[in-house]
Design an enzyme around this catalytic site. Structure first.
Site, PDB file in Angstrom:
ATOM      1  N   PRO A   2       0.786  -1.222   0.000  1.00 46.31           N
ATOM      2  CG  PRO A   2       0.038  -1.010   2.161  1.00 46.31           C
ATOM      3  CD  PRO A   2       0.838  -1.883   1.286  1.00 46.31           C
ATOM      4  CD  GLU A   3       2.866   3.830  -3.877  1.00 47.34           C
ATOM      5  OE1 GLU A   3       2.802   5.047  -4.092  1.00 47.34           O
ATOM      6  OE2 GLU A   3       3.344   3.029  -4.687  1.00 47.34           O
TER       7      GLU A   3
END
Length: 289
Positions: A2-3
């Site tokens: 995830p970002e």
DNA sequence: CGTGGCCCCTGATTGC
DNA sequence: TGCAATCAGGGGCCAC
């Protein structure tokens, strides 16, 4: 993996499904998942039991759950493969289940931290004094992210100018701007027609403003469809994958035509990772090879 | 001191 | 088919 947009999707899921609930018990199934909690898994579990969870917050890729009373926060980072899942209590354990949080209500669901590569984890931190948001001090060095209303564009530009580094490194430097990872860095650079090795010192104010706008645009676009996902590794709090990967313009498109000019996109090994770029739209700086 | 290289892990995929 | 090498979206730590 995830970002910011993916973490924000998780945060919203936690707000919907976990905020306001009181912890009954905690099971730590892998020590690495609590390695940032110096007192260890047993202490983590003991101190979290009986506490009520407040409204989840996020800065960049970190998220935290302030506990009611304001003295403690649960800090979480998903690393490369972490997931926070709200599952029926009777659902079979995931292969990489690391932490289980049971609640003292009859909702029938529990919170699970699942993480194949164990780069992520949860930890408990005491909150000192006036931190109304319950920001743990161990992430005080993490800059505000570009979607934060208090993000200071002027200061960001000055920091870029002062650094002797390249623009992609600066985008990934969480102490300058947080939440940008390898995917959205490549996407924003492609949109801004900037080569990843462009020295930050050569960026004019209009240029850095434009880059920032592209960072925000690509993140908001990803948020609108629930975050990016390439496979089942990334799942949001309700167990659903995002679909933004279908709209990526740069990341993972080696050999495919640039969506602006048709030139085959290239991939370069870079910092143990990959950079994807269009050799025509994103010309290297003179000093770079 | 700032910068860049290395490493923490597991698993899927690629290539010989 | 088997096995080794490579790669994966993060970030802390530590030489230089």
């Amino acid at each position: 993996m995830p970002e910011l947009p993916e973490v924000e999707v998780v945060r919203r899921g936690l707000e919907r499904w976990v905020a306001g609930r009181t912890v009954a018990s905690v099971e730590v199934l892998h020590p690495r998942a609590v390695r940032r909690h110096p007192a260890g898994g047993a202490d983590f579990a003991a101190r979290l039991a009986g506490r009520t969870i407040g409204v989840p917050r996020r800065r960049g890729k970190y998220l935290w759950l302030p506990l009611e009373g304001g003295d403690l926060s649960v800090l979480g980072h998903l690393g490369m493969s972490g997931q926070l899942l709200v599952q029926p209590a009777g659902a079979p354990d995931e292969k990489h289940l690391r932490i289980r949080v049971r609640f003292a209500d009859d909702t029938g669901t529990e919170l699970r931290f699942v993480d194949q590569r164990t780069f992520g984890g949860l930890s408990l931190h005491e909150i000192v004094g006036d931190s109304a948001e319950g920001l743990p001090d161990v992430i005080a060095h993490i800059a505000r992210d570009p979607l934060d209303p208090l993000f200071e564009e002027g200061a960001y530009h000055l920091a870029l100018r002062a650094k002797r580094t390249t623009v992609k490194r600066a985008l990934l430097d969480q102490s300058l701007i947080s939440g940008v990872g390898n995917i959205y860095a490549d996407e924003a650079l492609w949109r801004a027609k900037l080569h990843y090795e462009r020295p930050t010192g050569t960026l004019t104010r209009p240029r850095s403003t434009e880059l920032l706008t592209h960072v925000r645009d690509v993140m908001n676009a990803a948020l609108a469809v629930g975050g990016t996902s390439f496979d089942s590794l990334y799942v949001n709090v309700n167990g659903e994958s995002g679909y933004f990967d279908r709209s990526l313009d740069a990341y993972g498109r080696e050999g495919e035509p640039c969506r602006r000019c048709g030139t085959p996109m290239r991939r370069r090994a870079w910092m143990n990772r990959s950079s994807y770029f269009c050799p025509r739209c994103q010309r290297p700086p003179r000093s770079a090879s």
